[in-house]
Every structure is written in structure tokens, then in C-alpha cells.
Design a protein around this motif. Structure first.
Motif, PDB file in Angstrom:
ATOM      1  N   UNK A  84      33.945  19.344  -9.664  1.00  0.00           N
ATOM      2  CA  UNK A  84      34.507  18.638  -8.507  1.00  0.00           C
ATOM      3  C   UNK A  84      33.400  18.174  -7.564  1.00  0.00           C
ATOM      4  N   UNK A  85      32.392  19.023  -7.359  1.00  0.00           N
ATOM      5  CA  UNK A  85      31.316  18.672  -6.433  1.00  0.00           C
ATOM      6  C   UNK A  85      30.442  17.543  -6.973  1.00  0.00           C
ATOM      7  N   UNK A  86      30.385  17.403  -8.304  1.00  0.00           N
ATOM      8  CA  UNK A  86      29.548  16.372  -8.911  1.00  0.00           C
ATOM      9  C   UNK A  86      30.334  15.115  -9.289  1.00  0.00           C
ATOM     10  N   UNK A  87      31.628  15.109  -9.029  1.00  0.00           N
ATOM     11  CA  UNK A  87      32.442  13.943  -9.394  1.00  0.00           C
ATOM     12  C   UNK A  87      31.945  12.639  -8.776  1.00  0.00           C
ATOM     13  N   UNK A  88      31.480  12.631  -7.534  1.00  0.00           N
ATOM     14  CA  UNK A  88      30.970  11.350  -7.003  1.00  0.00           C
ATOM     15  C   UNK A  88      29.825  10.787  -7.841  1.00  0.00           C
ATOM     16  N   UNK A  89      28.912  11.655  -8.272  1.00  0.00           N
ATOM     17  CA  UNK A  89      27.781  11.197  -9.081  1.00  0.00           C
ATOM     18  C   UNK A  89      28.229  10.811 -10.486  1.00  0.00           C
ATOM     19  N   UNK A  90      29.126  11.589 -11.073  1.00  0.00           N
ATOM     20  CA  UNK A  90      29.645  11.260 -12.394  1.00  0.00           C
ATOM     21  C   UNK A  90      30.400   9.924 -12.363  1.00  0.00           C
ATOM     22  N   UNK A  91      31.169   9.713 -11.330  1.00  0.00           N
ATOM     23  CA  UNK A  91      31.989   8.503 -11.253  1.00  0.00           C
ATOM     24  C   UNK A  91      31.128   7.254 -11.110  1.00  0.00           C
ATOM     25  N   UNK A  92      30.087   7.309 -10.275  1.00  0.00           N
ATOM     26  CA  UNK A  92      29.233   6.131 -10.124  1.00  0.00           C
ATOM     27  C   UNK A  92      28.372   5.901 -11.365  1.00  0.00           C
ATOM     28  N   UNK A  93      28.249   6.936 -12.221  1.00  0.00           N
ATOM     29  CA  UNK A  93      27.486   6.812 -13.464  1.00  0.00           C
ATOM     30  C   UNK A  93      28.363   6.423 -14.644  1.00  0.00           C
ATOM     31  N   UNK A  94      29.663   6.308 -14.434  1.00  0.00           N
ATOM     32  CA  UNK A  94      30.620   6.068 -15.518  1.00  0.00           C
ATOM     33  C   UNK A  94      30.229   4.845 -16.352  1.00  0.00           C
ATOM     34  N   UNK A  95      30.491   4.947 -17.688  1.00  0.00           N
ATOM     35  CA  UNK A  95      31.208   6.029 -18.358  1.00  0.00           C
ATOM     36  C   UNK A  95      30.412   7.334 -18.403  1.00  0.00           C
ATOM     37  N   UNK A  96      31.089   8.423 -18.072  1.00  0.00           N
ATOM     38  CA  UNK A  96      30.456   9.740 -18.043  1.00  0.00           C
ATOM     39  C   UNK A  96      31.405  10.754 -18.682  1.00  0.00           C
ATOM     40  N   UNK A  97      30.830  11.885 -19.079  1.00  0.00           N
ATOM     41  CA  UNK A  97      31.625  12.879 -19.805  1.00  0.00           C
ATOM     42  C   UNK A  97      31.398  14.287 -19.262  1.00  0.00           C
ATOM     43  N   UNK A  98      32.473  15.049 -19.208  1.00  0.00           N
ATOM     44  CA  UNK A  98      32.415  16.481 -18.905  1.00  0.00           C
ATOM     45  C   UNK A  98      32.840  17.218 -20.165  1.00  0.00           C
ATOM     46  N   UNK A  99      32.001  18.137 -20.609  1.00  0.00           N
ATOM     47  CA  UNK A  99      32.284  18.906 -21.820  1.00  0.00           C
ATOM     48  C   UNK A  99      32.328  20.384 -21.442  1.00  0.00           C
ATOM     49  N   UNK A 100      33.478  21.002 -21.650  1.00  0.00           N
ATOM     50  CA  UNK A 100      33.666  22.411 -21.330  1.00  0.00           C
ATOM     51  C   UNK A 100      33.596  23.248 -22.602  1.00  0.00           C
ATOM     52  N   UNK A 101      32.635  24.160 -22.657  1.00  0.00           N
ATOM     53  CA  UNK A 101      32.514  25.048 -23.816  1.00  0.00           C
ATOM     54  C   UNK A 101      33.521  26.172 -23.656  1.00  0.00           C
ATOM     55  N   UNK A 102      34.611  26.073 -24.387  1.00  0.00           N
ATOM     56  CA  UNK A 102      35.681  27.064 -24.312  1.00  0.00           C
ATOM     57  C   UNK A 102      35.532  28.049 -25.477  1.00  0.00           C
ATOM     58  N   UNK A 103      36.636  28.464 -26.042  1.00  0.00           N
ATOM     59  CA  UNK A 103      36.586  29.445 -27.124  1.00  0.00           C
ATOM     60  C   UNK A 103      37.906  29.452 -27.877  1.00  0.00           C
ATOM     61  N   UNK A 104      37.815  29.845 -29.143  1.00  0.00           N
ATOM     62  CA  UNK A 104      39.020  30.087 -29.931  1.00  0.00           C
ATOM     63  C   UNK A 104      39.770  31.298 -29.382  1.00  0.00           C
ATOM     64  N   UNK A 105      39.028  32.203 -28.726  1.00  0.00           N
ATOM     65  CA  UNK A 105      39.623  33.389 -28.109  1.00  0.00           C
ATOM     66  C   UNK A 105      40.309  33.011 -26.804  1.00  0.00           C
ATOM     67  N   UNK A 106      41.641  33.006 -26.802  1.00  0.00           N
ATOM     68  CA  UNK A 106      42.412  32.634 -25.621  1.00  0.00           C
ATOM     69  C   UNK A 106      43.561  33.625 -25.465  1.00  0.00           C
ATOM     70  N   UNK A 107      43.832  34.029 -24.235  1.00  0.00           N
ATOM     71  CA  UNK A 107      44.939  34.958 -23.969  1.00  0.00           C
ATOM     72  C   UNK A 107      45.737  34.464 -22.775  1.00  0.00           C
ATOM     73  N   UNK A 108      47.053  34.593 -22.871  1.00  0.00           N
ATOM     74  CA  UNK A 108      47.952  34.144 -21.808  1.00  0.00           C
ATOM     75  C   UNK A 108      47.556  34.751 -20.464  1.00  0.00           C
TER      76      UNK A 108
END
Length: 281
Positions: free
Chosen positions: A124-148
């Protein structure tokens, strides 16, 4: 070649280091994040040694402290003219002593703070910079391990265990991925999450006592694909199991659960700096 500037969190070892080396080898500018100055300088030297023509800059911050997360974003915005991709790789794993509860600087359960709140706040804090640089990408390293997520006990005050906390935090990250992708449609900023590889040979996997099954390089390739592949330029709000567009935990597709999570997330990120007591139990 379209040279990109990419900020990668958690680059002092494992997957983050591998992603940085791969992107530097392709001529991209890599912004390395770590929480330890000595280790951060060492990985920067390693990238420059391996790829002498690479452009490398470093940013230190402890993502277990939301104040430092905000300060990190301030420094990146002040120091960079563009940001083409943001890779959230830094992670708090299950822990070497998984029954020992740990807390963030603001008094939140550590894994929820590092794996979910910090990436959300930094994005959220970097969205202004990402938006003016668009096209831009955010990649979240998640996991197969997920619990409710139990919204009556988000911080796992009852039945705490490090891997359970980790799996809940990674599901929270995926749910936030979907929400942010919807919010940012039309801005040129895409947001996706992935499980990079199963049980990579990392310090976190070994610390929990698990046997690594794959090398770090197996996780680098699908992550870099999400950062660079032109065929994914318009792909957003997706969860990938390595290279496959996959389905996450069912709770990630529950609009009410996502709304509850985001309401809570905003309150924790934007709220008082010490809304819960810091304990060591």
C-alpha cells in the motif's frame, strides 16, 4: 531489453537470494531487502561478483515492525524513480521451537505480522510508485500450506503452533492478493500469489525439522516467471502452484471472510502502535 527495477524482500538467503541473482543475470536492477546489515551487504557483494554489470541497491528493515515497514517504503520512494515489480519473499516460518509464541514489535502474532501485515502495508505504501511505473507487478510468495482463519482467534491465542500460524498467515496473504487485485484493476498494477516449490532447501524448512525435497532454484523459476513473463502482463488476482493457475483454500473465495480479513488488516496496520501487549510465552 526492457530493464526493470525489482524490490525483493528477504534476500539474504534462500529463495530471495536466488531470485535476486536470476534477475541480476538478466540485466535488471535489483533492490535487495534484509533485516541484518552485514548479511545484506554480503548478498549485495555476491550479486555484484556474479554479475559485475548488475545494478544493485540495498534497503534494510525488520518487517516484524510496521514502523520500519513504513520507513522502508519512504526510503524506496525517495531513492527510486520507478518500481516495476515488488516481490514479497521475506517470511517467518514455523520456527525451531514451534510451541513458542513470538510477537511483532506492535504486539501481533509474529507470523501473521511478517507474512501478511507487512506485505500488505509495504504494498500500500509503495502503490504510488508502482502506479506511476505501470505496467507493474506485485508477486506474493505464498504457500501450499494454508489453514482456515478463525476470526474469533486470529492471533491463535488458543492452541498455538508455529506451522499452524504460518499456514493461516499464508492464506491471509492470498486473500489480500485477491482483494488488492480487484481494487487495482485498470491501474496497470497486477497482484498475484504463488506457491513456488514444495519444501525447498531453506533455513526455515530445516529449522522446523522438515526434510527439504527440492533446491531453491526450483522456486526461483516460477517466481521470476510471474515477475517477467509478457504473457502474464494482464493476469491478476490469481494463485499459482508453481507454473499452474490453481485453486487456493476455499476460504480465499468467501467474500464475507475476505471483507472481515481486510477490515481487520486495515485496523491493525493503521491502528495504534501497541494495540496488544507484547508477551514472551
Amino acid at each position: 531489453m526492457n530493464r526493470r527495477t525489482v524490490l525483493i524482500t528477504g534476500t539474504t538467503q534462500g529463495l530471495g537470494r536466488g531470485i535476486a541473482l536470476d534477475l541480476a543475470s538478466r540485466g535488471h536492477t535489483v533492490l535487495l531487502h534484509g533485516r541484518d546489515s552485514t548479511r545484506l551487504a554480503a548478498v549485495a557483494d555476491a550479486v555484484r561478483t556474479a554479475h559485475p554489470d548488475a545494478t544493485v541497491r540495498t534497503y534494510r528493515a525488520d518487517l516484524a515492525d510496521l514502523t520500519q515497514v513504513r520507513e522502508l517504503a519512504d526510503r524506496v520512494r525517495a531513492g527510486e524513480t520507478r518500481l516495476d515489480a515488488l516481490v514479497h519473499n521475506a517470511v517467518a516460518g514455523g520456527g525451531a521451537d514451534p510451541l513458542r509464541r513470538e510477537w511483532s514489535a506492535q504486539g501481533y502474532e509474529l507470523r501473521f505480522a511478517v507474512n501478511h501485515l507487512a506485505p500488505y502495508a509495504l504494498t500500500r505504501a509503495l502503490l504510488p510508485l508502482l502506479t506511476v511505473s505501470a505496467p507493474a507487478r506485485v508477486v506474493n510468495i505464498a504457500s501450499l500450506g494454508q489453514e482456515r482463519i478463525d476470526f474469533d482467534d486470529v492471533m491463535l491465542d488458543e492452541g498455538y503452533e508455529g506451522l499452524r500460524a504460518y499456514c493461516r498467515s499464508k492464506l491471509a496473504m492470498i486473500m489480500a492478493t485477491f482483494e488488492l487485485a480487484t481494487e487495482l484493476k485498470g491501474t496497470g498494477v497486477t497482484v498475484n500469489a504463488l506457491h513456488p516449490a514444495h519444501l525447498m532447501d531453506t533455513a526455515g524448512v530445516r529449522a522446523y525439522g522438515l526434510m527439504p525435497l527440492t533446491g531453491v532454484e526450483e522456486g526461483v523459476r516460477p517466481t521470476v516467471r510471474l515477475v517477467l513473463d509478457p504473457e502474464l502482463a494482464d493476469t491478476t488476482g490469481r494463485y499459482f502452484d508453481r507454473f499452474t493457475d490453481a485453486r487456493a483454500h476455499e476460504q480465499a473465495y468467501d467474500p464475507e471472510a475476505r471483507e472481515r480479513l481486510m477490515t481487520l488488516t486495515r485496523a491493525l496496520v493503521d491502528g495504534p502502535s501497541a494495540s496488544r501487549p507484547v508477551r514472551d510465552s
